[in-house]
Design a protein around this motif. Structure first.
Motif, PDB file in Angstrom:
ATOM      1  N   LYS A   1       1.137  -1.009  -0.148  1.00  0.00           N
ATOM      2  CA  LYS A   1      -0.068   0.260   0.047  1.00  0.00           C
ATOM      3  C   LYS A   1       0.605   1.163   0.699  1.00  0.00           C
ATOM      4  N   LEU A   2       0.459   2.567  -0.291  1.00  0.00           N
ATOM      5  CA  LEU A   2       1.291   3.428  -0.336  1.00  0.00           C
ATOM      6  C   LEU A   2       0.398   4.523   0.760  1.00  0.00           C
ATOM      7  N   GLN A   3       0.954   4.985   1.841  1.00  0.00           N
ATOM      8  CA  GLN A   3       1.055   5.157   3.029  1.00  0.00           C
ATOM      9  C   GLN A   3       0.457   6.491   2.987  1.00  0.00           C
ATOM     10  N   ALA A   4       0.276   7.196   3.220  1.00  0.00           N
ATOM     11  CA  ALA A   4       0.447   9.091   3.821  1.00  0.00           C
ATOM     12  C   ALA A   4       0.530   9.566   5.126  1.00  0.00           C
ATOM     13  N   ASN A   5       0.891  10.125   5.306  1.00  0.00           N
ATOM     14  CA  ASN A   5       0.917  10.691   6.836  1.00  0.00           C
ATOM     15  C   ASN A   5      -0.504  11.508   7.287  1.00  0.00           C
ATOM     16  N   LYS A   6      -1.488  11.752   6.727  1.00  0.00           N
ATOM     17  CA  LYS A   6      -3.007  12.474   6.117  1.00  0.00           C
ATOM     18  C   LYS A   6      -3.525  12.136   4.882  1.00  0.00           C
ATOM     19  N   PRO A   7      -5.000  11.844   5.491  1.00  0.00           N
ATOM     20  CA  PRO A   7      -5.882  11.291   4.559  1.00  0.00           C
ATOM     21  C   PRO A   7      -5.262  11.823   2.779  1.00  0.00           C
ATOM     22  N   ILE A   8      -5.167  11.767   2.243  1.00  0.00           N
ATOM     23  CA  ILE A   8      -4.920  11.960   0.781  1.00  0.00           C
ATOM     24  C   ILE A   8      -5.805  11.692  -0.263  1.00  0.00           C
ATOM     25  N   PHE A   9      -5.721   9.963  -0.434  1.00  0.00           N
ATOM     26  CA  PHE A   9      -5.997   9.442  -1.191  1.00  0.00           C
ATOM     27  C   PHE A   9      -7.361   8.993  -1.048  1.00  0.00           C
ATOM     28  N   PRO A  10      -8.235   9.312  -2.318  1.00  0.00           N
ATOM     29  CA  PRO A  10      -9.727   9.471  -2.778  1.00  0.00           C
ATOM     30  C   PRO A  10     -10.217   7.763  -2.791  1.00  0.00           C
ATOM     31  N   THR A  11     -11.508   8.005  -1.325  1.00  0.00           N
ATOM     32  CA  THR A  11     -11.358   5.956  -1.501  1.00  0.00           C
ATOM     33  C   THR A  11     -13.620   6.338  -1.755  1.00  0.00           C
ATOM     34  N   GLN A  12     -14.029   5.128  -2.187  1.00  0.00           N
ATOM     35  CA  GLN A  12     -15.200   5.074  -2.974  1.00  0.00           C
ATOM     36  C   GLN A  12     -16.448   6.211  -1.972  1.00  0.00           C
ATOM     37  N   GLN A  13     -15.919   6.188  -0.944  1.00  0.00           N
ATOM     38  CA  GLN A  13     -17.076   7.023  -0.049  1.00  0.00           C
ATOM     39  C   GLN A  13     -17.063   8.943  -0.518  1.00  0.00           C
ATOM     40  N   PRO A  14     -18.125   9.184  -1.445  1.00  0.00           N
ATOM     41  CA  PRO A  14     -17.786  10.422  -1.771  1.00  0.00           C
ATOM     42  C   PRO A  14     -17.277  12.250  -0.069  1.00  0.00           C
ATOM     43  N   ASP A  15     -16.745  12.772  -0.510  1.00  0.00           N
ATOM     44  CA  ASP A  15     -15.714  13.620   0.596  1.00  0.00           C
ATOM     45  C   ASP A  15     -15.379  12.988   1.765  1.00  0.00           C
ATOM     46  N   LYS A  16     -14.728  11.642   1.340  1.00  0.00           N
ATOM     47  CA  LYS A  16     -13.768  10.770   2.313  1.00  0.00           C
ATOM     48  C   LYS A  16     -12.532  10.682   1.421  1.00  0.00           C
ATOM     49  N   LEU A  17     -11.204  10.890   2.620  1.00  0.00           N
ATOM     50  CA  LEU A  17     -10.331  10.364   1.903  1.00  0.00           C
ATOM     51  C   LEU A  17      -9.402   9.314   2.753  1.00  0.00           C
ATOM     52  N   SER A  18      -8.235   8.876   2.346  1.00  0.00           N
ATOM     53  CA  SER A  18      -7.815   7.821   3.552  1.00  0.00           C
ATOM     54  C   SER A  18      -6.349   8.327   3.443  1.00  0.00           C
ATOM     55  N   LYS A  19      -5.369   7.684   4.464  1.00  0.00           N
ATOM     56  CA  LYS A  19      -4.433   7.661   3.872  1.00  0.00           C
ATOM     57  C   LYS A  19      -3.943   6.709   3.981  1.00  0.00           C
ATOM     58  N   TYR A  20      -4.699   5.489   2.741  1.00  0.00           N
ATOM     59  CA  TYR A  20      -4.143   4.539   2.157  1.00  0.00           C
ATOM     60  C   TYR A  20      -4.366   4.473   0.561  1.00  0.00           C
ATOM     61  N   LYS A  21      -3.860   3.906  -0.526  1.00  0.00           N
ATOM     62  CA  LYS A  21      -4.113   3.771  -1.554  1.00  0.00           C
ATOM     63  C   LYS A  21      -2.949   1.952  -1.329  1.00  0.00           C
ATOM     64  N   HIS A  22      -4.232   0.907  -1.623  1.00  0.00           N
ATOM     65  CA  HIS A  22      -4.145   0.314  -2.463  1.00  0.00           C
ATOM     66  C   HIS A  22      -3.104  -0.988  -3.389  1.00  0.00           C
ATOM     67  N   LEU A  23      -1.976  -0.862  -3.477  1.00  0.00           N
ATOM     68  CA  LEU A  23      -0.893  -1.381  -4.577  1.00  0.00           C
ATOM     69  C   LEU A  23      -1.555  -2.833  -5.471  1.00  0.00           C
ATOM     70  N   GLY A  24      -1.828  -3.883  -4.895  1.00  0.00           N
ATOM     71  CA  GLY A  24      -1.591  -5.024  -4.820  1.00  0.00           C
ATOM     72  C   GLY A  24      -0.449  -5.811  -4.181  1.00  0.00           C
ATOM     73  N   LYS A  25       0.100  -6.837  -5.517  1.00  0.00           N
ATOM     74  CA  LYS A  25       0.999  -7.737  -4.871  1.00  0.00           C
ATOM     75  C   LYS A  25       1.777  -6.863  -5.340  1.00  0.00           C
ATOM     76  N   ALA A  26       3.357  -7.639  -4.468  1.00  0.00           N
ATOM     77  CA  ALA A  26       4.669  -7.597  -4.844  1.00  0.00           C
ATOM     78  C   ALA A  26       5.073  -7.257  -6.608  1.00  0.00           C
ATOM     79  N   GLY A  27       5.541  -6.257  -7.736  1.00  0.00           N
ATOM     80  CA  GLY A  27       5.836  -6.284  -8.860  1.00  0.00           C
ATOM     81  C   GLY A  27       4.679  -5.869  -9.741  1.00  0.00           C
ATOM     82  N   SER A  28       3.527  -4.977  -8.961  1.00  0.00           N
ATOM     83  CA  SER A  28       2.419  -5.607  -9.942  1.00  0.00           C
ATOM     84  C   SER A  28       2.768  -4.197 -10.130  1.00  0.00           C
TER      85      SER A  28
END
Length: 126
Positions: free
Chosen positions: A58-85
């Motif tokens: 996962k890509l992790q930020a020190n504050k919520p910056i990544f969009p989520t499926q919920q409008p107006d909500k941000l996350s600190k995490y962005k899923h990246l998948g498996k190694a080498g993806s």
């Protein structure tokens, strides 16, 4: 102009040239691909499923910056998948670019402070 003053001016010009070189390096890094936002890193985490344990990234930020499926909500995490993806590799490279840029910017900031100190010493003599 006294010799010491011309020496200070000469050194200040060298500092300015070094700053310009570092700024050009930053521009080249930015042109080479996406740069991760400040404060981001790539982390490995473990997920358990019915058929065992899996490792993901996962890509992790020190504050919520990544969009989520919920409008107006941000996350600190962005899923990246498996190694080498593709997402994983893209994120690693973007964080590497951010690290390089941050280091170069730190060098520029230091040189700017040196430049100010040179001219301050020139003013003090007068």
């Amino acid at each position: 102009m006294p010799a010491k003053d011309s020496d200070i001016i000469s050194r200040a010009e060298l500092i300015q040239q070094a700053i310009a070189t570092l700024q050009l390096s930053i521009q080249q890094i930015q042109a080479s691909g996406e740069v991760a936002p400040p404060g981001c890193c790539v982390l490995r985490y473990q997920a358990r499923g019915k058929q065992g344990t899996y490792w993901y990234y996962k890509l992790q930020a020190n504050k919520p910056i990544f969009p989520t499926q919920q409008p107006d909500k941000l996350s600190k995490y962005k899923h990246l998948g498996k190694a080498g993806s593709p997402n994983h590799i893209h994120a690693v490279l973007s964080v590497a670019r951010r690290t390089q840029i941050d280091h170069l910017q730190s060098c520029i900031d230091s040189l700017r402070q040196n430049w100010v100190e040179l001219y301050d010493s020139l003013k003090e003599k007068k």
